[in-house]
Design an enzyme around this catalytic site. Sequence first.
Site, PDB file in Angstrom:
ATOM      1  N   ALA A 250       0.863  -1.184   0.000  1.00  0.00           N
ATOM      2  CA  ALA A 250       0.000   0.000   0.000  1.00  0.00           C
ATOM      3  C   ALA A 250       0.896   1.228   0.000  1.00  0.00           C
ATOM      4  O   ALA A 250       2.097   1.137   0.237  1.00  0.00           O
ATOM      5  CB  ALA A 250      -0.918   0.002   1.221  1.00  0.00           C
ATOM      6  N   GLU A 252       0.918   5.510   1.177  1.00  0.00           N
ATOM      7  CA  GLU A 252       0.239   6.483   2.032  1.00  0.00           C
ATOM      8  C   GLU A 252      -0.003   7.834   1.395  1.00  0.00           C
ATOM      9  O   GLU A 252       0.012   8.859   2.095  1.00  0.00           O
ATOM     10  CB  GLU A 252       1.062   6.683   3.313  1.00  0.00           C
ATOM     11  CG  GLU A 252       2.419   7.370   3.135  1.00  0.00           C
ATOM     12  CD  GLU A 252       3.593   6.443   2.915  1.00  0.00           C
ATOM     13  OE1 GLU A 252       4.742   6.887   3.105  1.00  0.00           O
ATOM     14  OE2 GLU A 252       3.367   5.276   2.552  1.00  0.00           O
ATOM     15  N   ASN A 253      -0.252   7.915   0.088  1.00  0.00           N
ATOM     16  CA  ASN A 253      -0.545   9.205  -0.526  1.00  0.00           C
ATOM     17  C   ASN A 253      -1.545   9.970   0.345  1.00  0.00           C
ATOM     18  O   ASN A 253      -2.542   9.417   0.792  1.00  0.00           O
ATOM     19  CB  ASN A 253      -1.151   9.000  -1.913  1.00  0.00           C
ATOM     20  CG  ASN A 253      -0.396   7.987  -2.734  1.00  0.00           C
ATOM     21  OD1 ASN A 253       0.744   8.181  -3.089  1.00  0.00           O
ATOM     22  ND2 ASN A 253      -1.053   6.867  -3.024  1.00  0.00           N
ATOM     23  N   HIS A 285      -1.594   1.069   9.329  1.00  0.00           N
ATOM     24  CA  HIS A 285      -0.237   1.542   9.008  1.00  0.00           C
ATOM     25  C   HIS A 285      -0.292   2.768   8.095  1.00  0.00           C
ATOM     26  O   HIS A 285       0.352   3.789   8.356  1.00  0.00           O
ATOM     27  CB  HIS A 285       0.527   0.402   8.322  1.00  0.00           C
ATOM     28  CG  HIS A 285       1.923   0.748   7.904  1.00  0.00           C
ATOM     29  ND1 HIS A 285       3.040   0.283   8.565  1.00  0.00           N
ATOM     30  CD2 HIS A 285       2.401   1.513   6.874  1.00  0.00           C
ATOM     31  CE1 HIS A 285       4.131   0.749   7.973  1.00  0.00           C
ATOM     32  NE2 HIS A 285       3.764   1.495   6.942  1.00  0.00           N
ATOM     33  N   GLU A 286      -1.084   2.663   7.038  1.00  0.00           N
ATOM     34  CA  GLU A 286      -1.154   3.775   6.083  1.00  0.00           C
ATOM     35  C   GLU A 286      -1.828   5.001   6.678  1.00  0.00           C
ATOM     36  O   GLU A 286      -1.440   6.140   6.382  1.00  0.00           O
ATOM     37  CB  GLU A 286      -1.884   3.327   4.810  1.00  0.00           C
ATOM     38  CG  GLU A 286      -1.274   2.114   4.124  1.00  0.00           C
ATOM     39  CD  GLU A 286       0.210   2.260   3.831  1.00  0.00           C
ATOM     40  OE1 GLU A 286       0.645   3.391   3.528  1.00  0.00           O
ATOM     41  OE2 GLU A 286       0.938   1.256   3.908  1.00  0.00           O
ATOM     42  N   GLU A 308       8.555   4.975   8.288  1.00  0.00           N
ATOM     43  CA  GLU A 308       8.104   3.589   8.265  1.00  0.00           C
ATOM     44  C   GLU A 308       8.141   2.905   9.622  1.00  0.00           C
ATOM     45  O   GLU A 308       7.241   2.129   9.958  1.00  0.00           O
ATOM     46  CB  GLU A 308       8.918   2.793   7.245  1.00  0.00           C
ATOM     47  CG  GLU A 308       8.799   3.321   5.825  1.00  0.00           C
ATOM     48  CD  GLU A 308       7.358   3.340   5.308  1.00  0.00           C
ATOM     49  OE1 GLU A 308       6.476   2.717   5.921  1.00  0.00           O
ATOM     50  OE2 GLU A 308       7.113   3.997   4.280  1.00  0.00           O
TER      51      GLU A 308
END
Length: 845
Positions: A250, A252-253, A285-286, A308
Amino acid sequence: MHFATTFKPQNYDLYFDLDRQQKHFFGKTTITGLALTETVWLHQKKLQITEVLVNGQPHAFNLDETKDALYLELGFTGKVTLEITYTAKLTDTMMGIYPSYYELAGQKKQLIGTQFETDAAREAFVCVDEPDAKATFDLAIKFDEQPGEQVLSNMPEKSVSAGVHYFETTPKMSTYLVCFVLGELQSKTTTTTSGIKVGVFSTKAHQPKELDFALDIAKRALDFFEDYYQTPYPLPHSWQVALPDFSAGAMENWGIITYREAYLLLDPDNTTLETKQRVATVIAHELAHQWFGDLVTMKWWDDLWLNESFANMMEYVCIDALEPSWKIWQTFQSTEVPLALNRDALAGVQSIYTPVEDPAEIDALFDSAIVYAKGARMLVMVRALIGDTALRLGLKQYFASHAYGNATGADLWQALTQKTELDLPKIMATWLNCPGYPVVSVKKIGNDLLLEQRQFFTDPSVTSDQLWPIPLMSNYPELPALMTQKRLILKDYTSLRQKHGSTLQLNVNNNAHFIVAYSPELLVDLLKKSPQTDTLTRFSLLQDLVLLAQAQVISLPQVLELAANFKNDHSQLVTRALLQLLDLLKLFVGSDTTAHDDLCTLVVSFTSILKASLSQEPASFSQLDQELIQPLLLKTELYAKVKQVVDEQLYFPPTTRTDWAKLPAEIRGVALKNMLVNHNSDACFTEFFKEYQQSVDPSYKVDLRQALTSSPKVAQLTELLANFKDPAVIKPQNLRAWLEEILANPVGQKLAWAWLKQNWTWLEETVGGDMEFTTYITVIGKTLSSPELYADFNTFFEPKLAEPGLAREINLAKHAIFARVNLLKVQQSNVAQALSSLAWYQKHS
């Protein structure tokens, strides 16, 4: 050279006109900013630039392809507006602006999406493509639009005029976080407590109910993070978008997170708890990144861990709060911790903080075992040292001080240190800047205990003098909080043992990044108490023993004997550790050997004891443990060819045999694998391969892939390999998983290795720009295990050591293969002898 030292962008006005049929686009980028030098440098890659205007006037421009650069001799400094017109191609590399392919009702369709991390924004528009060159963005998109299609981006759409979709201005952000997705989508939306719109989007090839789980987790996670960080979510919406083709898990935009379908969508009526946990933690997480990484961004890629590591820890903090019955920290212990410990024990591994300048080397920083898993463990250690309250207060201050800007590791430690008396910068400097971790040996000398630290390597021929400030986290308060010297003596241990009523134990709760080698006397004392100790203590003891065996500090037969102390354990966490030990033993036995038969007997003994406990004492197992242990036992019994598991009628009554997808998810993977391992036919193989190509259910496709790659037939594995280069059969995003599983199949290892050597150039051309590319070398290092293949690996990769971004991974793989080959050479006969005696279950059954 950092281009941001020559030009400081303030706003980008981006216009794209995309033609999906011709696979190209027209672009116009207008940048308002400050020229800091008379020559300004901007990034561009593979863009066909036709015109540059400076303050509205045509201007000569120069290209430097070696630097991915466009540079302009302005002759002045100060405020300037640059307008660049260009064309470029849509590619199939899953980087930049690219198509995702899928089928709906037999019709081929596509979405267009973006992936700009780390440095692929320059493939879409001219920019200063560096994380600290933050600016605002205005986006306008036109495309060959069909009825029912839509465009999503970081901010809400504000208008549509003459087929052009215009979006609201973003806050200040980094170029790699810009994103848009367009095509025919379905969605489900809701609103958080604070009024943030939350949506989950996918193609219409999926059932609408597959969006429900993600929507619920995303909404509750956003609520959680706003409260935990005490910092409002800064955008009006949070879109979660599943793309059919996506390289990473994935991305994270900001405001529009993109996912692999397998990490966002699931069938709520037929999904394992493990799958739910994986999807939930990826979403968390994102979303954690929306603050830690997006609102406040690392200044440069060498501080990638800032993004991260924290997001990796926070996914567990979040899901533990949302779903406490899942005991998600046990998943952290059984997945992230061993991943970090095994990788970080290799000579030449990168440190968490790694200086980097060459863009070709940036992607190599994304080592999931180090930057993600080890980094998260470092922060778990910090959280244990300072407490959750201090952590939250420090984070609130960190966000307030650096919102919409950039930060370094020093900034984080400064914020956290103000909420604690510990000197965190000093403590963490070694942990972040030095690769590896220590093993602390503990032994009795007379009436005292000697603690001694040294760096741990799985290759016993490698040594180091490195020392760490180790948070001992002991159950004895007489020991100091930190062990900074090589040796430490604890006086009068007999009295302390009597005083505390328990053996000395280090790294209680397994939060610190080191392992412990207890002397035999102390280990026996600990194991006597193991039934009364907590689950995590038992798990960490087993974890450390297996690592010490891999480093040949103790022998595997010794570990096997000691593991018998856990045979009646009722925890899925300890069960996983025991099964990992059994998996390691599989390396030492061939498929047609007496040792293999003996190992199968041992496996049957172990699973029988656990199954008997499950049936006779179900109340002693938590519901969570029961739910997670059952699939593990089935997989283990399948290896040992237990008759009940091998018997196909156990799983395939006539009403379900032709409808594989509807088998209960908990047994489906084992059932499918059983068919190809024990009831293999060409017709069954063909049916499964066809099912894989036609299904859109991500979990089902994983089950089918794992079954197909386990085939014992060379011809069938050869057929799979022959389809690797056909994206209509096996998508490039999934290729690495297919390769790894055939490499892990003893029948397929040489076939897969030969394919990789023959097709390496094609692989580089197809996925070489992908941030995951170096992990192809990682999976080779995890699987090859013979002296011949080790020599062949060196011969093949030696010439590639000069290629940027590959050298570290090649050397790590060399160390991993060598350590494995050496372990087999030294211990194979001992393991075979231990298995032949069957002492473990004869003595303890």
